[in-house]
Design a protein around this motif. Structure first.
Motif, PDB file in Angstrom:
ATOM      1  N   THR A  27       0.790  -0.975   0.033  1.00  7.73           N
ATOM      2  CA  THR A  27      -0.163  -0.040   0.193  1.00  7.73           C
ATOM      3  C   THR A  27       0.940   1.136   0.234  1.00  7.73           C
ATOM      4  O   THR A  27       0.866   2.041   0.912  1.00  7.73           O
ATOM      5  CB  THR A  27      -0.906   0.073   1.249  1.00  7.73           C
ATOM      6  OG1 THR A  27      -0.169  -0.070   2.271  1.00  7.73           O
ATOM      7  CG2 THR A  27      -1.795  -1.290   1.348  1.00  7.73           C
TER       8      THR A  27
ATOM      9  N   LEU B 122       0.811   3.662  -2.009  1.00  8.61           N
ATOM     10  CA  LEU B 122       0.139   5.028  -2.406  1.00  8.61           C
ATOM     11  C   LEU B 122      -0.710   5.363  -1.042  1.00  8.61           C
ATOM     12  O   LEU B 122      -0.758   6.640  -0.928  1.00  8.61           O
ATOM     13  CB  LEU B 122      -0.994   4.423  -3.439  1.00  8.61           C
ATOM     14  CG  LEU B 122      -1.923   5.183  -3.927  1.00  8.61           C
ATOM     15  CD1 LEU B 122      -1.223   6.833  -4.254  1.00  8.61           C
ATOM     16  CD2 LEU B 122      -3.030   5.033  -4.784  1.00  8.61           C
TER      17      LEU B 122
ATOM     18  N   THR C 197      -3.898  -1.086  -2.345  1.00 12.58           N
ATOM     19  CA  THR C 197      -3.449   0.553  -2.373  1.00 12.58           C
ATOM     20  C   THR C 197      -4.111   1.193  -1.023  1.00 12.58           C
ATOM     21  O   THR C 197      -3.785   2.189  -0.911  1.00 12.58           O
ATOM     22  CB  THR C 197      -4.431   0.894  -3.521  1.00 12.58           C
ATOM     23  OG1 THR C 197      -5.592   0.696  -3.389  1.00 12.58           O
ATOM     24  CG2 THR C 197      -3.696   0.529  -5.015  1.00 12.58           C
TER      25      THR C 197
ATOM     26  N   GLU D 154      -0.497   2.928  -7.895  1.00 17.80           N
ATOM     27  CA  GLU D 154       0.345   2.052  -7.061  1.00 17.80           C
ATOM     28  C   GLU D 154       1.436   1.613  -8.008  1.00 17.80           C
ATOM     29  O   GLU D 154       2.590   1.235  -7.648  1.00 17.80           O
ATOM     30  CB  GLU D 154      -0.252   0.828  -6.396  1.00 17.80           C
ATOM     31  CG  GLU D 154       0.415   0.128  -5.560  1.00 17.80           C
ATOM     32  CD  GLU D 154       0.651   0.384  -4.261  1.00 17.80           C
ATOM     33  OE1 GLU D 154       1.448  -0.227  -3.548  1.00 17.80           O
ATOM     34  OE2 GLU D 154       0.224   1.588  -3.818  1.00 17.80           O
TER      35      GLU D 154
END
Length: 437
Positions: A301, A303, A351, A364
């Motif tokens: 994750t 992002l 994400t 991502e």
């Protein structure tokens, strides 16, 4: 304090459905219909070389065969992607479809019903599908809303990705997934239904989720960035609690994934036999060794980390606790993904969308490439790897005979420019075309 389903949310979701092509609204192509996709370049199995000029034969929801060249059997409906790059539908292993980070998110608990959240989730699900993500794992939110959305998508009532649901996270009282940052009487009234203390309560929380229909169990093994508390981001559960959660879930046929930033919580969860790590910000060499030894997936994750780091400098809705943790944790996540990849950890795409904007999931891919992956490696995380992570690799993740016809396409080569994946031109899920530009 509660309200009925808002007209705005309902109108947005229904308008999105009305804009879908007729075939997508029906969401039930005839089983005997034969569709042929002419693919200019076909990346059928990410990790293997793409093939030029291929035909994908689809009957009903599933792929029947793949043939060399552009073939057109009698009576077949042809989808011409002969100038495009064709891949399996993407899988996002970590989303929160019911909401999106913004000024009002902290107060959703007091202003929105499960019905409201289901309608908001339907709108975000459509956006996610149109971005090329045909399967997602929703790992935290209102349980009733998540189940209703999952089942509505499966029934074809609303367009959206195939949905696996965790429901409310198992958390210790006062932990990251419990309510925090409000007056005491509010905390007592709105505590999480799956907050637990001690092995017995934690076993009960897991069993309650599975009884309700959870596909996977999600726990908060450490503190979190966006919880309004100064409790840090290290471990939250005791060893006996972690062991009871994992043992109970496994006994009942469910995997356990852990929100985990701090290394103490990461390693304690791994030692307890947990199945996957979400975030993993401060993992160390021991974490990498444990993940490799136990075939544990990391869902990095990145992002989400980039998003909260950006918002900490620009958004006025963050509390002091949220801002401080966003500034310290967010910037670490890109380098964490680099170290995990170099260390040979299995990585599945995710994400934390809902922190970032729904529909921007493909950003991502760019961040994973920035962290040292090749474009092929990054695409593999969202297809082959993620399908294994969500225990559906016999059904999705590659374009092969017998699997669901989940197919996306772009008009440029993503192996040369990964940013092509932020502009999806074609989406098919279960043999139904939802986007064809």
């Amino acid at each position: 304090m509660m309200k009925t389903v808002t007209a705005a949310i309902a109108a947005t979701a229904l308008a999105g459905l009305a804009q879908m092509p007729a075939q997508a609204q029906d969401a039930a192509p005839a089983e005997e219909t034969l569709t042929v996709i002419h693919a200019g370049w076909l990346l059928a199995v990410p990790g293997e070389a793409p093939q030029a000029e291929q035909s994908i034969l689809i009957r009903g929801e599933r792929i029947e065969s793949i043939q060399d060249g552009f073939v057109t059997p009698d009576g077949a409906e042809v989808v011409d992607l002969s100038d495009d790059y064709v891949m399996p539908g993407f899988i996002d292993s970590h989303v929160h479809l019911q909401s999106e980070l913004g000024p009002g998110r902290r107060f959703n608990t007091f202003t929105e019903t499960s019905s409201d959240l289901a309608f908001a989730g339907a709108d975000n699900a459509r956006t996610t599908l149109m971005a090329g993500f045909t399967t997602v794992q929703d790992v935290g939110g209102d349980f009733e809303a998540a189940l209703a959305l999952r089942d509505a998508i499966d029934a074809g009532f609303v367009p959206g990705p195939r949905l696996r649901v965790a429901g409310t996270a198992v958390t210790p009282t006062g932990g990251h997934a419990d309510i925090n940052g409000f007056a005491l009487d509010v905390l007592h009234q709105f505590t999480s239904p799956t907050a637990c203390n001690g092995p017995s309560q934690c076993r009960e929380a897991v069993r309650t989720l599975i009884r309700g229909g959870a596909d996977v169990i999600k726990i908060t093994a450490t503190g979190g960035v966006l919880s309004d508390t100064a409790a840090g981001v290290e471990r939250q559960f005791f060893d006996d609690e972690l062991e009871s959660i994992v043992e109970t879930a496994h006994m009942m046929g469910r995997q356990v994934t852990a929100h985990a930033h701090g290394v103490t919580g990461i390693n304690a969860f791994l030692e307890a036999g947990g199945d996957s790590i979400e975030h993993g910000t401060y993992l160390d060499n021991d974490s990498i060794r444990l993940m490799r030894r136990n075939d544990v997936y990391l869902v990095p994750t990145v992002l989400a980390g980039v998003t909260v780091a950006e918002l900490a400098e620009t958004a006025d809705f963050m509390t002091d606790n949220q801002r401080a943790k966003s500034r310290s944790v967010g910037p670490q996540m890109l380098e964490m993904a680099r170290r995990a990849h170099e260390g040979g950890v299995m990585i599945a795409f995710g994400t934390d969308s809902g922190v970032s904007q729904h529909g921007d999931n493909a950003r991502e891919f760019e961040l994973l490439v920035e962290a040292g992956m090749s474009p092929m490696d990054a695409i593999t995380t969202a297809t082959v790897n993620a399908s294994r992570h969500v225990q559906m690799d016999d059904e999705i993740g590659t374009i092969e005979a017998g699997k669901y016809a989940d197919i996306v396409a772009v008009d440029g080569d993503p192996l040369e420019n990964i940013s092509e994946l932020r502009d999806i031109d074609f989406v098919m899920k279960n043999g139904t075309v939802y986007l064809d530009e």
